[in-house]
Scaffold this active site. Structure first.
Site, PDB file in Angstrom:
ATOM      1  N   ALA A   1      -4.562  -4.037   0.966  1.00  0.00           N
ATOM      2  CA  ALA A   1      -5.416  -3.927  -0.211  1.00  0.00           C
ATOM      3  C   ALA A   1      -4.982  -2.781  -1.124  1.00  0.00           C
ATOM      4  O   ALA A   1      -5.130  -2.867  -2.340  1.00  0.00           O
ATOM      5  CB  ALA A   1      -6.874  -3.752   0.204  1.00  0.00           C
ATOM      6  N   THR A   2      -4.440  -1.708  -0.560  1.00  0.00           N
ATOM      7  CA  THR A   2      -3.985  -0.601  -1.406  1.00  0.00           C
ATOM      8  C   THR A   2      -2.915  -1.101  -2.374  1.00  0.00           C
ATOM      9  O   THR A   2      -2.980  -0.826  -3.583  1.00  0.00           O
ATOM     10  CB  THR A   2      -3.420   0.550  -0.539  1.00  0.00           C
ATOM     11  OG1 THR A   2      -4.452   0.993   0.345  1.00  0.00           O
ATOM     12  CG2 THR A   2      -2.942   1.704  -1.399  1.00  0.00           C
TER      13      THR A   2
ATOM     14  N   ASN B   1     -17.150   1.096   0.776  1.00  0.00           N
ATOM     15  CA  ASN B   1     -16.650   1.307   2.133  1.00  0.00           C
ATOM     16  C   ASN B   1     -17.404   2.400   2.893  1.00  0.00           C
ATOM     17  O   ASN B   1     -17.348   2.451   4.106  1.00  0.00           O
ATOM     18  CB  ASN B   1     -15.156   1.617   2.107  1.00  0.00           C
ATOM     19  CG  ASN B   1     -14.808   2.651   1.074  1.00  0.00           C
ATOM     20  OD1 ASN B   1     -14.979   2.422  -0.124  1.00  0.00           O
ATOM     21  ND2 ASN B   1     -14.331   3.794   1.522  1.00  0.00           N
TER      22      ASN B   1
ATOM     23  N   GLN C   1     -14.049  -4.700   1.636  1.00  0.00           N
ATOM     24  CA  GLN C   1     -15.097  -4.574   2.656  1.00  0.00           C
ATOM     25  C   GLN C   1     -16.011  -5.800   2.701  1.00  0.00           C
ATOM     26  O   GLN C   1     -16.714  -6.001   3.689  1.00  0.00           O
ATOM     27  CB  GLN C   1     -15.952  -3.322   2.388  1.00  0.00           C
ATOM     28  CG  GLN C   1     -15.247  -2.014   2.663  1.00  0.00           C
ATOM     29  CD  GLN C   1     -14.944  -1.780   4.138  1.00  0.00           C
ATOM     30  OE1 GLN C   1     -15.541  -2.397   5.029  1.00  0.00           O
ATOM     31  NE2 GLN C   1     -14.000  -0.904   4.419  1.00  0.00           N
TER      32      GLN C   1
ATOM     33  N   SER D   1      -7.900  -7.387   2.342  1.00  0.00           N
ATOM     34  CA  SER D   1      -6.959  -6.950   3.363  1.00  0.00           C
ATOM     35  C   SER D   1      -7.209  -7.643   4.696  1.00  0.00           C
ATOM     36  O   SER D   1      -8.356  -7.907   5.066  1.00  0.00           O
ATOM     37  CB  SER D   1      -7.114  -5.438   3.540  1.00  0.00           C
ATOM     38  OG  SER D   1      -6.189  -4.953   4.471  1.00  0.00           O
TER      39      SER D   1
ATOM     40  N   HIS E   1      -6.490  -6.452   7.880  1.00  0.00           N
ATOM     41  CA  HIS E   1      -6.925  -5.676   9.055  1.00  0.00           C
ATOM     42  C   HIS E   1      -8.401  -5.297   9.057  1.00  0.00           C
ATOM     43  O   HIS E   1      -8.905  -4.779  10.045  1.00  0.00           O
ATOM     44  CB  HIS E   1      -6.032  -4.433   9.245  1.00  0.00           C
ATOM     45  CG  HIS E   1      -6.306  -3.286   8.323  1.00  0.00           C
ATOM     46  ND1 HIS E   1      -7.097  -2.220   8.686  1.00  0.00           N
ATOM     47  CD2 HIS E   1      -5.900  -3.029   7.061  1.00  0.00           C
ATOM     48  CE1 HIS E   1      -7.138  -1.349   7.681  1.00  0.00           C
ATOM     49  NE2 HIS E   1      -6.423  -1.818   6.684  1.00  0.00           N
TER      50      HIS E   1
ATOM     51  N   THR F   1      11.082  -9.969   1.258  1.00  0.00           N
ATOM     52  CA  THR F   1      10.929 -11.002   2.282  1.00  0.00           C
ATOM     53  C   THR F   1       9.493 -11.022   2.786  1.00  0.00           C
ATOM     54  O   THR F   1       8.930  -9.973   3.095  1.00  0.00           O
ATOM     55  CB  THR F   1      11.894 -10.721   3.451  1.00  0.00           C
ATOM     56  OG1 THR F   1      13.216 -10.729   2.940  1.00  0.00           O
ATOM     57  CG2 THR F   1      11.760 -11.765   4.539  1.00  0.00           C
TER      58      THR F   1
ATOM     59  N   CYS G   1      -9.728   7.396   5.283  1.00  0.00           N
ATOM     60  CA  CYS G   1      -8.709   8.070   4.479  1.00  0.00           C
ATOM     61  C   CYS G   1      -9.114   9.492   4.096  1.00  0.00           C
ATOM     62  O   CYS G   1      -8.288  10.328   3.800  1.00  0.00           O
ATOM     63  CB  CYS G   1      -8.438   7.287   3.207  1.00  0.00           C
ATOM     64  SG  CYS G   1      -8.473   5.531   3.451  1.00  0.00           S
TER      65      CYS G   1
HETATM   66  C1  LIG Z   1      -9.591  -0.370   3.536  1.00  0.00           C
HETATM   67  C2  LIG Z   1      -9.843  -0.454   2.085  1.00  0.00           C
HETATM   68  C3  LIG Z   1      -8.780  -0.464   1.169  1.00  0.00           C
HETATM   69  C4  LIG Z   1      -7.338  -0.296   1.601  1.00  0.00           C
HETATM   70  O1  LIG Z   1      -6.897  -1.400   2.341  1.00  0.00           O
HETATM   71  P1  LIG Z   1      -5.498  -1.340   3.137  1.00  0.00           P
HETATM   72  O2  LIG Z   1      -5.214  -2.768   3.450  1.00  0.00           O
HETATM   73  O3  LIG Z   1      -5.763  -0.514   4.356  1.00  0.00           O
HETATM   74  O4  LIG Z   1      -4.480  -0.751   2.236  1.00  0.00           O
HETATM   75  C5  LIG Z   1      -9.078  -0.580  -0.179  1.00  0.00           C
HETATM   76  N1  LIG Z   1     -10.350  -0.701  -0.604  1.00  0.00           N
HETATM   77  C6  LIG Z   1     -11.398  -0.703   0.242  1.00  0.00           C
HETATM   78  C7  LIG Z   1     -12.782  -0.841  -0.289  1.00  0.00           C
HETATM   79  C8  LIG Z   1     -11.172  -0.568   1.613  1.00  0.00           C
HETATM   80  O5  LIG Z   1     -12.213  -0.564   2.444  1.00  0.00           O
END
Ligand SMILES: *Cc1c(COP(=O)(O)O)cnc(C)c1O
Length: 391
Positions: free
Chosen positions: A76-77, A156, A184, A204, A206, A245, A331
């Site tokens: 997501a970043t 988050n 989230q 994202s 994970h 890739t 973070c």
């Molecule tokens: C975890 C999170 C991200 C970052 O996601 P990653 O896949 O870990 O880079 C961005 N925005 C929110 C709201 C998040 O909770």
């Protein structure tokens, strides 16, 4: 009665374990079907390509998008960076003004800060005591040079859910693009990018029981057709929007994770809400505790509670053998400053510094909830009695 495995995990907002079904779906793509999707001339490439396209359908479906509107990223970043930087670069002729909020994730805020240095003008909207933005303030801050509104779906740290359908309507009326960081919210509450008039949306793998290192950006293809400038070049993968890739195993896992979340969404939403409310009622029984964020407009799995005058760092250390949780986002959890999200909500320093985030998920049991209530109650009472107010 089963034996609890400690520490009990209550940090699902930071990351989630991979679901076994996700791992099983991924395994063949490490060894037998290891092809590169760009190998268009043999079956190894075709098999990888077919797996990625199935995943693209599954990922699109969870937000009611079309497969071709999905660009796979490393998370997501990266998706937030691609949306913000990609729009700013391509729409420079129209303007350079972005509207966001003070409570966004760092993936959005730090990227806005970087864009500011390159000449973008950013408005950071306030939130009210519940964590919600004022829709009138949003509308009033739109100017002729506004190109993008970037507002997250669910926070988050607090789990507070913004009125995205209303925000989408305002953006549409003023012909401004709407980017939503839904990391989230995906998999926990229903999301429909068409109904909410969202133009770009990041999420994202994970955070929804898939592997780390994979995510997606949804880019609306019609009404309007949204264009962005690529930020990673080299080979033209992903429709020229994100070269490199493809992470085939990760993408396969992400797709499977989405399809499981969709299947289980309504039953999980109900089960998690019940467990969260049990946890909330139990924790709020402890004297002098407060719930942060809107009481009902929130995710089914997150609670943010203050235990003044205790310092959250001290409390976390006292609890970390029995419960794994955090004071806010993973973070920023190393920082001693009070959470910027809670401060933006007008929560005083004493309460902001005393906050813990409890985030539960697919593998949380009622037994774990009751254990957590007992543990927190015991540690809070003990630390308060000892007068351990400074962490
Ligand atoms: C975890 C999170 C991200 C970052 O996601 P990653 O896949 O870990 O880079 C961005 N925005 C929110 C709201 C998040 O909770």
């Amino acid at each position: 009665m089963s034996i609890l495995s400690v520490p009990v995990y209550m940090d699902y907002s930071a990351t989630t374990p991979c679901d076994e079904r996700v791992v099983d779906a991924m395994l063949p793509y490490f060894t037998r079907f290891f092809g590169n999707t760009a190998s268009r001339i043999h079956s190894y490439g075709w098999q990888a390509e077919a797996a990625v396209e199935l995943a693209r359908e599954q990922v699109a479906q969870i937000i009611h998008a079309q497969p071709k509107e999905i660009v796979f990223t490393s998370g997501a970043t990266e998706a937030c960076n691609l949306a913000l930087r990609g729009v700013v670069e391509l729409y420079a002729v129209k303007g350079n003004h972005i509207i966001t909020t003070k409570t966004e994730h760092k993936a959005v805020l730090d990227t806005c800060k970087a864009l500011e240095k390159k000449g973008a003008i950013i408005t950071y909207l306030d939130v009210d005591a519940n964590g919600l933005i004022d829709l009138t303030a949003l509308e009033q801050s739109i100017t002729p040079s506004t190109i993008l509104v970037s507002i997250m779906l669910a926070n988050n740290e607090t789990g507070v859910v913004q009125n995205v359908a209303e925000i989408g309507k305002i953006c549409k009326q003023h012909k401004v693009l709407f980017f939503c960081d839904a990391t989230q919210a995906v998999g926990k509450i229903p999301i429909d990018v068409l109904a909410s008039e969202i133009d770009l949306l990041a999420f994202s793998s994970h955070k929804i029981y898939g592997p780390k290192g994979v995510g997606a950006l949804y880019i609306r293809s019609r009404n309007p057709r949204v264009k962005i400038a690529p930020q990673i070049t080299g080979g033209g993968h992903e429709n020229n929007l994100r070269s490199g890739t493809l992470n085939v195993t990760g993408i396969v896992g992400f797709g499977k994770a989405c399809s499981i979340c969709m299947e289980e969404l309504s039953t999980e939403q109900e089960r998690l809400t019940r467990l969260r409310d049990r946890l909330k009622d139990g924790l709020l029984q402890i004297p002098n505790t407060t719930l942060n964020g809107h009481p009902s407009q929130r995710l089914p799995n997150v609670l943010n509670i203050s235990f003044p005058p205790l310092n959250s760092g001290l409390l976390l250390s006292a609890l970390n053998k029995s419960i794994a949780l955090s004071s806010g986002s993973a973070c920023t959890s190393g920082s001693l400053d009070p959470s910027y999200v809670l401060s933006a909500m007008g929560i005083d320093d004493t309460h902001a510094r005393a906050a813990l985030r409890f985030s539960i998920g697919r593998f949380t049991t009622e037994e774990e909830i009751d254990f957590a209530i007992r543990e927190v109650n015991e540690k809070v009472t003990q630390l308060r009695n000892e007068g351990m107010f400074i962490g």
